[in-house]
Design a protein around this motif. Structure first.
Motif, PDB file in Angstrom:
ATOM      1  N   ALA A  88       9.061  -2.111   8.175  1.00  0.00           N
ATOM      2  CA  ALA A  88       8.251  -3.477   8.212  1.00  0.00           C
ATOM      3  C   ALA A  88       8.563  -4.357   7.088  1.00  0.00           C
ATOM      4  O   ALA A  88       8.522  -5.572   7.543  1.00  0.00           O
ATOM      5  CB  ALA A  88       6.772  -2.761   8.058  1.00  0.00           C
ATOM      6  N   ALA A  89       8.509  -3.948   5.897  1.00  0.00           N
ATOM      7  CA  ALA A  89       8.624  -4.848   4.907  1.00  0.00           C
ATOM      8  C   ALA A  89      10.029  -4.310   3.898  1.00  0.00           C
ATOM      9  O   ALA A  89       9.887  -3.210   3.726  1.00  0.00           O
ATOM     10  CB  ALA A  89       7.522  -5.242   4.057  1.00  0.00           C
ATOM     11  N   TYR A 145       3.595  -4.956  18.292  1.00  0.00           N
ATOM     12  CA  TYR A 145       3.956  -5.220  16.759  1.00  0.00           C
ATOM     13  C   TYR A 145       3.340  -6.378  16.077  1.00  0.00           C
ATOM     14  O   TYR A 145       2.857  -6.503  14.982  1.00  0.00           O
ATOM     15  CB  TYR A 145       5.335  -4.938  16.264  1.00  0.00           C
ATOM     16  CG  TYR A 145       5.856  -4.817  14.916  1.00  0.00           C
ATOM     17  CD1 TYR A 145       6.153  -3.727  14.438  1.00  0.00           C
ATOM     18  CD2 TYR A 145       6.076  -5.967  14.247  1.00  0.00           C
ATOM     19  CE1 TYR A 145       6.415  -3.594  13.132  1.00  0.00           C
ATOM     20  CE2 TYR A 145       6.759  -5.899  13.047  1.00  0.00           C
ATOM     21  CZ  TYR A 145       6.645  -4.661  12.417  1.00  0.00           C
ATOM     22  OH  TYR A 145       7.291  -4.447  11.088  1.00  0.00           O
ATOM     23  N   ASP A 146       3.311  -7.552  16.891  1.00  0.00           N
ATOM     24  CA  ASP A 146       2.914  -8.689  16.723  1.00  0.00           C
ATOM     25  C   ASP A 146       1.358  -8.763  16.316  1.00  0.00           C
ATOM     26  O   ASP A 146       1.002  -9.771  15.556  1.00  0.00           O
ATOM     27  CB  ASP A 146       3.359  -9.720  17.663  1.00  0.00           C
ATOM     28  CG  ASP A 146       3.186 -11.168  17.380  1.00  0.00           C
ATOM     29  OD1 ASP A 146       4.132 -11.471  16.448  1.00  0.00           O
ATOM     30  OD2 ASP A 146       2.511 -11.931  17.729  1.00  0.00           O
ATOM     31  N   PHE A 187       1.511  -7.256  12.643  1.00  0.00           N
ATOM     32  CA  PHE A 187       2.439  -8.098  11.611  1.00  0.00           C
ATOM     33  C   PHE A 187       2.898  -9.411  12.388  1.00  0.00           C
ATOM     34  O   PHE A 187       3.638  -9.719  12.893  1.00  0.00           O
ATOM     35  CB  PHE A 187       3.773  -7.355  11.237  1.00  0.00           C
ATOM     36  CG  PHE A 187       3.215  -6.015  10.817  1.00  0.00           C
ATOM     37  CD1 PHE A 187       2.473  -5.895   9.544  1.00  0.00           C
ATOM     38  CD2 PHE A 187       3.818  -4.957  11.202  1.00  0.00           C
ATOM     39  CE1 PHE A 187       2.027  -4.777   8.977  1.00  0.00           C
ATOM     40  CE2 PHE A 187       3.797  -3.511  10.825  1.00  0.00           C
ATOM     41  CZ  PHE A 187       2.841  -3.639   9.554  1.00  0.00           C
ATOM     42  N   TRP A 205       9.332 -10.043   5.205  1.00  0.00           N
ATOM     43  CA  TRP A 205       8.993  -9.762   3.859  1.00  0.00           C
ATOM     44  C   TRP A 205      10.233  -9.366   3.032  1.00  0.00           C
ATOM     45  O   TRP A 205      10.627  -8.293   2.120  1.00  0.00           O
ATOM     46  CB  TRP A 205       8.338  -8.590   3.618  1.00  0.00           C
ATOM     47  CG  TRP A 205       6.676  -8.622   4.289  1.00  0.00           C
ATOM     48  CD1 TRP A 205       5.731  -9.336   3.594  1.00  0.00           C
ATOM     49  CD2 TRP A 205       6.158  -8.335   5.323  1.00  0.00           C
ATOM     50  NE1 TRP A 205       4.828  -9.519   4.177  1.00  0.00           N
ATOM     51  CE2 TRP A 205       4.563  -8.873   5.213  1.00  0.00           C
ATOM     52  CE3 TRP A 205       6.484  -7.492   6.596  1.00  0.00           C
ATOM     53  CZ2 TRP A 205       3.894  -8.592   6.516  1.00  0.00           C
ATOM     54  CZ3 TRP A 205       5.610  -7.301   7.488  1.00  0.00           C
ATOM     55  CH2 TRP A 205       4.259  -8.014   7.368  1.00  0.00           C
ATOM     56  N   CYS A 244       6.818  -5.710   0.026  1.00  0.00           N
ATOM     57  CA  CYS A 244       6.023  -6.173   1.270  1.00  0.00           C
ATOM     58  C   CYS A 244       4.984  -7.471   0.711  1.00  0.00           C
ATOM     59  O   CYS A 244       5.602  -8.202   0.225  1.00  0.00           O
ATOM     60  CB  CYS A 244       5.001  -5.023   1.790  1.00  0.00           C
ATOM     61  SG  CYS A 244       3.873  -5.780   3.171  1.00  0.00           S
ATOM     62  N   CYS A 245       3.855  -7.367   0.960  1.00  0.00           N
ATOM     63  CA  CYS A 245       3.200  -8.427   0.679  1.00  0.00           C
ATOM     64  C   CYS A 245       2.663  -8.324  -0.987  1.00  0.00           C
ATOM     65  O   CYS A 245       2.833  -9.615  -1.716  1.00  0.00           O
ATOM     66  CB  CYS A 245       1.668  -8.425   1.406  1.00  0.00           C
ATOM     67  SG  CYS A 245       1.920  -8.126   3.008  1.00  0.00           S
ATOM     68  N   ILE A 257      -2.579  -7.790   6.305  1.00  0.00           N
ATOM     69  CA  ILE A 257      -1.705  -8.463   6.909  1.00  0.00           C
ATOM     70  C   ILE A 257      -2.213  -9.464   8.203  1.00  0.00           C
ATOM     71  O   ILE A 257      -3.255  -9.972   7.539  1.00  0.00           O
ATOM     72  CB  ILE A 257      -0.641  -7.483   7.720  1.00  0.00           C
ATOM     73  CG1 ILE A 257      -0.452  -6.200   6.713  1.00  0.00           C
ATOM     74  CG2 ILE A 257       0.885  -7.983   7.901  1.00  0.00           C
ATOM     75  CD1 ILE A 257       0.605  -6.233   5.537  1.00  0.00           C
ATOM     76  N   THR A 258      -1.949  -9.326   9.256  1.00  0.00           N
ATOM     77  CA  THR A 258      -2.617 -10.151  10.290  1.00  0.00           C
ATOM     78  C   THR A 258      -3.323  -9.349  11.183  1.00  0.00           C
ATOM     79  O   THR A 258      -3.887  -9.794  11.950  1.00  0.00           O
ATOM     80  CB  THR A 258      -1.726 -11.160  10.942  1.00  0.00           C
ATOM     81  OG1 THR A 258      -0.560 -10.099  11.701  1.00  0.00           O
ATOM     82  CG2 THR A 258      -0.793 -12.003  10.317  1.00  0.00           C
ATOM     83  N   SER A 259      -3.388  -8.049  10.678  1.00  0.00           N
ATOM     84  CA  SER A 259      -4.132  -7.195  11.566  1.00  0.00           C
ATOM     85  C   SER A 259      -5.779  -7.325  11.673  1.00  0.00           C
ATOM     86  O   SER A 259      -6.260  -6.637  12.449  1.00  0.00           O
ATOM     87  CB  SER A 259      -3.764  -5.627  11.488  1.00  0.00           C
ATOM     88  OG  SER A 259      -4.099  -5.393   9.793  1.00  0.00           O
ATOM     89  N   TYR A 299       1.652 -12.795   2.799  1.00  0.00           N
ATOM     90  CA  TYR A 299       3.094 -13.416   3.267  1.00  0.00           C
ATOM     91  C   TYR A 299       2.811 -14.732   3.930  1.00  0.00           C
ATOM     92  O   TYR A 299       1.718 -15.260   4.158  1.00  0.00           O
ATOM     93  CB  TYR A 299       3.800 -12.628   4.065  1.00  0.00           C
ATOM     94  CG  TYR A 299       3.459 -12.188   5.632  1.00  0.00           C
ATOM     95  CD1 TYR A 299       2.042 -11.274   5.919  1.00  0.00           C
ATOM     96  CD2 TYR A 299       3.994 -12.751   6.733  1.00  0.00           C
ATOM     97  CE1 TYR A 299       1.773 -11.280   7.352  1.00  0.00           C
ATOM     98  CE2 TYR A 299       3.808 -12.656   8.001  1.00  0.00           C
ATOM     99  CZ  TYR A 299       2.448 -11.713   8.262  1.00  0.00           C
ATOM    100  OH  TYR A 299       1.950 -11.644   9.470  1.00  0.00           O
TER     101      TYR A 299
END
Lengths: 746, 245
Positions: A264-265, A315-316, A319, A325, A410-411, A598-600, A722
């Motif tokens: 993922a990252a 997945y979008d 994330f 990342w 990652c972030c 994240i964007t979740s 991110y």
């Protein structure tokens, strides 16, 4: 092998790094800290412009083709699977693509073949039968994890209480020390690994056998890296001999990782200070000019902007915006008091001007009160101009984690480079756990029983102490099930999708953090505050589930520097972390916790009913540790102070805060905006805050981009640890970003 | 017994009222009745929340890390000088702590409490709304002369002054008024900066909320040309460091 004579010829100083693997010694001995301003920087050359313009054509094709330019459905991606690829072969200074063509994605089915298949099917494509055939005989991570999951984990997972786990995609988060290939060359690295393997002897046990197998895989990966580099015409068996080679070697090492894995990252680490040593030497010897030094960094960064993995639509949700990342950490201080800021720290940031704003690589400034003023101002200027960078507290992390050579995984997550890795664990939905506490252990949508023995609450207004008791019970169970699932996931990931290229660049048997996470801390704080300071009565449906809440009176809200509520957030984070620590993780990892989404946060919101803070069912959470949208009403500093109170020691995986401000609210002139942003960051981090995303832009601009995406191909904003191209976010995510608090002036 | 101070609102991240990052305290109560006032809710003497200077000081100290070397506290309003006596211990304490103090004032109040307070004031943000006494009265409801007098006195006390001019089309944008205003400004020693604040309508909805009529509803915000012209005239008259906001 490196000899003393080689070192003498190289003009590099230091001794410890020569015979033992010790990058930090090399940096201490050779770094040239830069204390000046940005005036030395060069703009993009004609060569850079021609390569970047060609790249932009490919990027446009990708956008026009719904985010996918092309994909190779027939080749399982490995370090050596694809022929060399180029953007504009004769003009590239740093070469190498993941496949044989720019933005052509590859398949990496060992994380989970089902996900690869669905990602392709969503786009009307089919996996090649020959690949499918392989998995009639081979196992993949996803299948393995589910074969070991128990009923309880499945129940928590399917009810969105533990979510986004890397059980059907690659875990990522591991950062290889890609500098090692440049400093030592592959042959020396193989020799070091052979020494390590030889030392794993005596009576065998599971751990030793596993480690011996891991080292063997790592050595195989190093050999493959040599082959891959050779296909581009380079011999990486030996150390890099100049700046261009150093960058190229580092990139090859990273390229091997992203050809083999689609984690993922997959961060870059902290390569800029290291590379500066080579660039400084070449500049001093008159081999290159400043313009050429910048060109090489620009070209390197173009490559990093092209990193892609094949992802399915689902997945979008967690994330958003197709992030990768490629996090590069810049700046920070050494333990001896010198700064790690070099001219190459500036050169990396300068790419945001030379190539325009971009979400990747995810440029992260390690902020210290002692950073040189010139660098602080340049960072602030870049933030005001591009909204493309994030900041993390170097003083805090250096002291707390005991390393001055680290990157950000990652972030927002600290990782000592080459010494430590982490096992990523996504996050749990804390507000959902609070609702279990209010609903006798049943989830709030359908009443499915998740927890046993949660007492029913008395009729009428909620009592803080009773709710807190139930909530703690829920957190205890949640931590137990979460820890169990993480053990299984990482056990299987090692077994079926081991990161051999990255681990080849990391110490044998490194320290491991297990990175747990929690979403919704601001909703928890406000909900419990409402119960404590106002009168909150649940509105229950026919089967007794709280579907809404009636609130009488006002209550303190997180984000206004009010201890009455801020300390609730702090207490809950500490309690949950302490619970996680009660369980033994795989490979005896050290538990850490993140307050990050994240964007979740949008997806979490969709899956969560109404909460006692007054948030309606299905509405988005605030991102990370942010206050809820619009509830931080006492000005920017009060909002920052609330987040700063969360204790890093119980959330060492990171406390993410995304801050948006309109340019005018930062100051009347550009110069004042820069100075005030510097003061603001000094203040925030002096309060022991951990992370800050800084967006300096107007809401109107985002609305226009929402309506006319075609006009904003490079508009970049920070979301949660991110950055993304705004127009590549889903419309839901775009609206959520627009609704966030923008600090404005009176 | 220290006097309480009536506070309308506190902005923790103030960047528009004095140098650096500042906590800006909007006090309650003003003697002027400017037709375009953007904070009409701060005009009544009653209202707001009472706070002691210690409470304000504690609040400022919670954010002192953000002040850096330039920042500090600005008292705005309303009219801060109406609270001069109560503010004195606050300003002393802020100075003692090593941060800067600023007053955002209309300069219409002068007494020995004001003199005492100015001793502990680093920056005076002085808003002179019109240079013509007649129009000034019409626009603000009060005489101009005490305000000009205030500017002279502050200058004699060697204060650092930021002059402010709210540019209101049709009211104070004639060449003649602009020249004259700037000539006066240039004659005041200690003026470090001049801020042109273009008239805006963000405060208009407050009038409706308060059940009051807004009398300048036909006035438009200044055009870029007008802003440029104003700056040019100010420069011609010798004013330096002019910022258009």
């Amino acid at each position: 092998m490196i000899t003393e004579a080689d070192v003498k010829q190289s003009k590099f100083l230091g001794t410890k790094w020569i015979n033992t693997l010790n990058i930090n010694d090399f940096i201490y001995a050779n770094i040239t800290p830069y204390l000046g301003d940005a005036s030395f920087l060069e703009n993009a050359t004609e060569r850079t412009n021609s390569v970047w313009n060609k790249t932009k054509e490919f990027l446009k094709e990708e956008r026009d083709n719904n985010g996918l330019r092309s994909v190779d459905v027939a080749t399982i991606s490995t370090i050596t699977s694809h022929k060399p690829g180029y953007i504009l072969k004769e003009k590239e200074l740093i070469v190498g693509l993941q496949t044989d063509a720019p933005l052509r994605r590859s398949i990496k089915p060992f994380g989970g073949i089902k996900l690869v298949e669905s990602a392709l099917e969503e786009r009307g494509l089919q996996i090649d039968p020959s690949v499918k055939e392989v998995f009639n005989y081979a196992k993949n991570h996803n299948d393995a994890v589910f074969s070991a999951y128990d009923k309880e984990i499945r129940l928590y997972r399917s009810n969105h209480i533990v979510t986004g786990l890397p059980d059907n995609y690659a875990r990522g988060r591991i950062i290889g020390d890609y500098r090692r290939l440049a400093l030592y060359g592959a042959d020396q690295l193989i020799a070091f690994k052979q020494q390590d393997a030889a030392a794993i002897g005596g009576e065998m046990n599971d751990e030793k056998v596993r480690l011996r197998e891991e080292v063997a895989l790592q050595i195989a990966a190093l050999k493959d890296i040599k082959k891959m580099a050779a296909s581009y015409g380079y011999d990486v068996s030996k150390p890099a001999s100049n700046a261009q080679e150093a960058i190229q070697w580092v990139y090859f090492a990273y390229l091997a990782a992203i050809k083999e894995q689609d984690g993922a990252a997959m961060s870059m680490g902290n390569v800029s200070t290291f590379l500066d040593i080579y660039i400084e030497r070449d500049l001093e010897e008159g081999v290159i000019t400043e313009a050429q030094a910048q060109e090489m960094i620009d070209d390197f960064v173009i490559k990093l902007r092209l990193v892609r993995h094949l992802r399915p639509g689902s997945y979008d949700d967690i994330f958003g915006g197709d992030p990768t990342w490629v996090t590069e950490s810049i700046g920070g201080q050494l333990f001896d008091g010198r700064t790690k800021v070099t001219k190459t720290s500036f050169r990396f940031l300068q790419t945001l001007y030379n190539l325009g704003p971009s979400p990747e690589p995810n440029l992260t400034v390690l902020w210290s009160k002692d950073l040189p003023e010139g660098f602080k101002k340049f960072c602030a200027k870049v933030s005001v101009d591009t909204s493309s960078i994030q900041y993390e507290n170097d003083d805090l992390m250096r002291a707390s984690r005991g390393s001055d050579d680290y990157g950000i995984a990652c972030c927002v997550s600290h990782q000592a480079i080459g010494k430590s890795i982490q096992h990523f664990g996504a996050r749990v939905n804390l507000p959902k756990a609070l609702l279990l506490a209010l609903n006798t252990g049943r989830e709030e949508e359908h009443g499915i029983e998740i927890l046993k023995n949660v007492p029913a609450l008395p009729e009428g207004p909620l009592s803080y102490d009773t709710v807190m008791d139930n909530f703690k019970k829920a957190m205890v169970e949640l931590a137990r099930v979460y820890a169990k699932s993480m053990y299984i996931i990482h056990y299987m990931h090692d077994k079926y999708y081991y990161e051999k290229a990255q681990m080849a660049m990391i110490d044998t048997n490194p320290h491991v953090d297990v990175a747990y996470g929690a979403a919704g801390i601001s909703i928890i704080a406000d909900s419990l505050s409402a119960i404590k300071y106002a009168k909150v009565t649940p509105v229950r449906n026919e089967i007794g589930l709280a579907v809404d809440f009636k609130t009488e009176g006002d209550f303190p809200k997180y984000g206004n520097d009010d201890d009455r509520v801020d300390l609730i957030a702090k207490e809950v984070a500490a309690f949950f972390y302490a619970e996680l620590c009660k369980h033994t993780p795989y490979k005896n990892a050290t538990p850490t916790l993140s307050l990050l989404t994240i964007t979740s946060n949008v997806m979490y919101g969709k899956n969560t009913g109404a909460t006692p803070d007054g948030r309606p069912a299905h509405e988005s959470f605030a991102p990370g540790a942010n206050p809820m949208h619009g509830r931080d009403a006492s000005g920017a500093i009060c909002s920052l102070n609330s987040v700063a109170k969360l204790n890093y020691e119980v959330a060492q995986d990171g406390i993410s805060n995304t801050f948006s401000i309109i340019p005018k609210a930062l100051g009347a002139t550009k110069e004042e905006q820069i100075d005030n942003l510097v003061d603001m960051m000094n203040g925030y981090f002096a309060k022991n805050a951990h992370h800050l995303n800084v967006n300096v832009l107007n809401r109107d601009l985002l609305m226009d981009a929402y309506n006319h995406p075609e006009n904003y191909p490079q508009l970049t904003i920070r979301v949660s640890g991110y950055a993304v191209n705004f127009v590549r976010l889903s419309k839901d995510h775009q609206l959520e970003v627009i609704q966030r608090t923008f600090h404005e002036c009176m | 017994m220290n006097k309480q101070i009536r506070i309308n609102y506190i902005e923790s991240f103030g960047t528009q009222d004095g140098p650096g990052v500042r906590m800006v305290v909007f006090t309650q109560g003003c003697l002027l009745k400017c037709l375009y006032c953007q904070n009409p809710d701060t005009i009544p003497i009653q209202g707001g929340t009472e706070m002691s200077w210690e409470e304000i000081f504690d609040k400022a100290m919670r954010q002192k890390e953000y002040f850096g070397t330039r920042g500090g506290i600005t008292i705005s309003g309303g009219e801060p000088l109406l609270h001069a006596e109560a503010l004195l211990p606050l300003f002393k304490a802020i100075k003692e702590a090593g941060y800067t103090t600023a007053l955002d004032t209309n300069g219409f109040v002068w007494n020995h409490h004001v003199e005492d307070l100015l001793e502990y004031t680093d920056f005076i943000l002085l808003d002179i709304k019109h240079i013509n006494p007649h129009t000034h009265k019409k626009l603000t409801g009060v005489q101009l002369s005490p305000i000009l007098e205030f500017a002279h006195k502050a200058s004699q006390l060697n204060k650092r002054i930021w002059l402010r001019y709210v540019l209101v089309p049709g009211w104070n944008d004639s060449d003649e008024d602009l020249h004259e205003w700037a000539r006066f400004g240039a004659s005041i020693k200690g003026v470090e900066r001049v801020e042109i604040l273009p008239y805006h309508t963000l405060g208009v909805p407050k009038y409706a909320e308060m059940g009051q009529e807004y009398l300048l509803s036909d006035v438009k915000t200044p055009t870029p040309d007008l802003k440029n012209k104003t700056k040019q005239i100010f420069e011609e008259e010798g004013l330096k460091n002019i910022v258009v906001k």
